[in-house]
Design a protein around this motif. Structure first.
Motif, PDB file in Angstrom:
ATOM      1  N   LYS A 134       5.261  16.416  36.228  1.00  0.00           N
ATOM      2  CA  LYS A 134       6.661  15.996  36.388  1.00  0.00           C
ATOM      3  C   LYS A 134       7.002  14.867  35.417  1.00  0.00           C
TER       4      LYS A 134
ATOM      5  N   PRO B 175      14.175  18.721  34.628  1.00  0.00           N
ATOM      6  CA  PRO B 175      13.926  18.148  35.955  1.00  0.00           C
ATOM      7  C   PRO B 175      12.842  18.921  36.708  1.00  0.00           C
TER       8      PRO B 175
ATOM      9  N   ILE C  79      11.407  19.111  40.500  1.00  0.00           N
ATOM     10  CA  ILE C  79      11.798  18.687  41.841  1.00  0.00           C
ATOM     11  C   ILE C  79      10.545  18.491  42.684  1.00  0.00           C
TER      12      ILE C  79
ATOM     13  N   TYR D 111      16.576  12.776  46.553  1.00  0.00           N
ATOM     14  CA  TYR D 111      16.734  13.115  45.141  1.00  0.00           C
ATOM     15  C   TYR D 111      17.645  12.092  44.479  1.00  0.00           C
ATOM     16  N   ASP D 112      17.191  11.591  43.335  1.00  0.00           N
ATOM     17  CA  ASP D 112      17.986  10.681  42.512  1.00  0.00           C
ATOM     18  C   ASP D 112      18.502   9.483  43.319  1.00  0.00           C
TER      19      ASP D 112
ATOM     20  N   TYR E 191      18.728   9.663  50.058  1.00  0.00           N
ATOM     21  CA  TYR E 191      17.784  10.146  51.064  1.00  0.00           C
ATOM     22  C   TYR E 191      18.516  10.468  52.359  1.00  0.00           C
TER      23      TYR E 191
ATOM     24  N   ASP F 265      11.318  11.973  44.621  1.00  0.00           N
ATOM     25  CA  ASP F 265      12.157  13.153  44.862  1.00  0.00           C
ATOM     26  C   ASP F 265      11.440  14.197  45.696  1.00  0.00           C
ATOM     27  N   GLY F 266      12.230  15.089  46.312  1.00  0.00           N
ATOM     28  CA  GLY F 266      11.693  16.253  46.988  1.00  0.00           C
ATOM     29  C   GLY F 266      11.715  16.153  48.497  1.00  0.00           C
TER      30      GLY F 266
ATOM     31  N   LEU G  55      15.695  22.083  47.830  1.00  0.00           N
ATOM     32  CA  LEU G  55      15.024  21.865  46.549  1.00  0.00           C
ATOM     33  C   LEU G  55      15.758  22.591  45.432  1.00  0.00           C
TER      34      LEU G  55
ATOM     35  N   MET H 204      18.850  20.712  44.611  1.00  0.00           N
ATOM     36  CA  MET H 204      18.515  19.575  43.743  1.00  0.00           C
ATOM     37  C   MET H 204      18.386  20.035  42.299  1.00  0.00           C
TER      38      MET H 204
END
Length: 364
Positions: free
Chosen positions: A82, A92, A94, A189-190, A193, A244-245, A288, A291
């Motif tokens: 990643k 990206p 994820i 993500y980014d 949350y 992330d994820g 996911l 995202m």
């Protein structure tokens, strides 16, 4: 939109969603006899590791990479990939980053992390021999790495500890908490949350009964415990992991102490995801994909939240009525059957407890 998926075992869970969104799907897999290889648009058989998926992602000019890996050992390789792919190619990925995986893949690191962010966790010590033990029995003995209950033992006396040390040179020794087991998914993500509804996984047992053999319920409804506390605590953990994820977190609630304890975190798809989807309508694996498409946001998640009562029951081999297409989705179903033959489980949802009981009787 073109997405590379890594790993085929979970792909049938999201194939319907990929097709619905008109995504061109490319999948890499190291096992040419793996399941679900007939579902994506393209499949590439590659050696184990992340070099193959990285090469395919670059040569196929994909827009994003979504690892579908439900086991722990490859996660650090995914995290390293990643960081490399995002930095050098701007694609990206994820998944959790290296820091998050290092903090969560080793239970000792996770314990220290909880202490640093002031999240309660059961009292523990690191044992290098049975004679080091200072906690009162019963205690839980674990290894730093491992999943699914592997290498975990409930010790009732020093003889049990000695038996454990016949196999291992060191142990994470934790006070045994008598109470309720809870699991919760957090999506991140980014920098955004969201903690989804917590799931009740049953009461702890001195026999160490595996969670797969227990009946689970959603949402978690435990006398004396506010679900908002679970969600706030899970959110705090995810925010401090800053990655992330999917984050799946296990908690324990002690009725005696009226205390919520954090146990562990997994940065991968987890075993309670069907129950979470049944309970609130949010499918973490589909998120996911959102995202990857730039469509994940707290607003979208909150706008799509639904409210159901749900349960998951081990059935071994399901022999009830067939589900509607797509069979792995609750869009047109009030139940989903999942798991390998002989070890199947059925997850059922309904608008009321009474309706849920009736459906359980009809389907099992």
């Amino acid at each position: 939109m073109k997405i590379l998926f890594i790993g085929s075992r979970l792909y049938d869970d999201i194939d319907y969603y990929v097709k619905r969104k008109g995504i061109e799907s490319i999948l890499t897999e190291s096992n040419e006899e793996a399941i679900n290889l007939d579902l994506p648009d393209q499949v590439f058989i590659v050696p184990r590791g992340m070099e193959g998926p990285t090469s395919i992602a670059i040569s196929q000019n994909v827009d994003a990479i979504v690892p579908l890996i439900g086991i722990d050992p490859p996660l650090i390789q995914v995290a390293q990939m990643k960081e490399e792919v995002e930095k050098e190619y701007g694609i990206p990925v994820i998944a959790a980053d290296v820091r998050a995986v290092e903090l969560t893949s080793d239970k000792i690191n996770t314990k220290k992390f909880y202490e640093e962010i002031d999240v309660a966790t059961p009292p523990y010590q690191i044992l290098n021999s049975p004679e080091d033990l200072t906690l009162e029995f019963p205690v839980v003995l674990k290894q730093g790495a491992g999943q699914g209950g592997k290498d975990i033992m409930v010790a009732h006396n020093l003889d049990d500890v000695g038996e454990y040390f016949e196999k291992f040179n060191q142990a994470l020794c934790e006070k045994f908490i008598e109470g309720s087991e809870i699991s919760i998914e957090v999506l991140g993500y980014d920098g955004e949350y969201v903690a989804l509804p917590p799931i009740y996984k049953g009461e702890t047992t001195l026999e160490g009964t595996h969670p797969l053999n227990k009946v689970k319920l959603g949402p978690c409804l435990i006398d004396g415990l506010d679900n908002n506390l679970i969600q706030r605590t899970a959110y705090k953990v995810a925010r401090n992991l800053d990655s992330d994820g999917i984050f799946e977190m296990d908690f324990m609630y002690s009725h005696k102490d009226n205390q919520l304890y954090a146990i562990e975190v997994n940065t991968r798809p987890n075993g309670t995801r069907y129950l979470t989807t049944a309970t609130c309508g949010i499918n973490s694996l589909c998120e996911l994909i959102n995202m990857a498409c730039g469509e994940f946001s707290l607003k979208n998640v909150f706008d799509n939240l639904e409210y159901y009562y749900s349960t998951e029951i081990p059935v071994g081999e399901y022999k009830g009525p067939e589900a509607n297409e797509p069979i792995k989705s609750f869009d047109n179903n009030n139940f989903v059957v999942h798991g390998p033959e002989g070890y199947q489980r059925i997850t059922i949802r309904a608008k009321s407890k009474k309706e849920l009981e009736e459906l359980v009787n009809d389907l099992t």
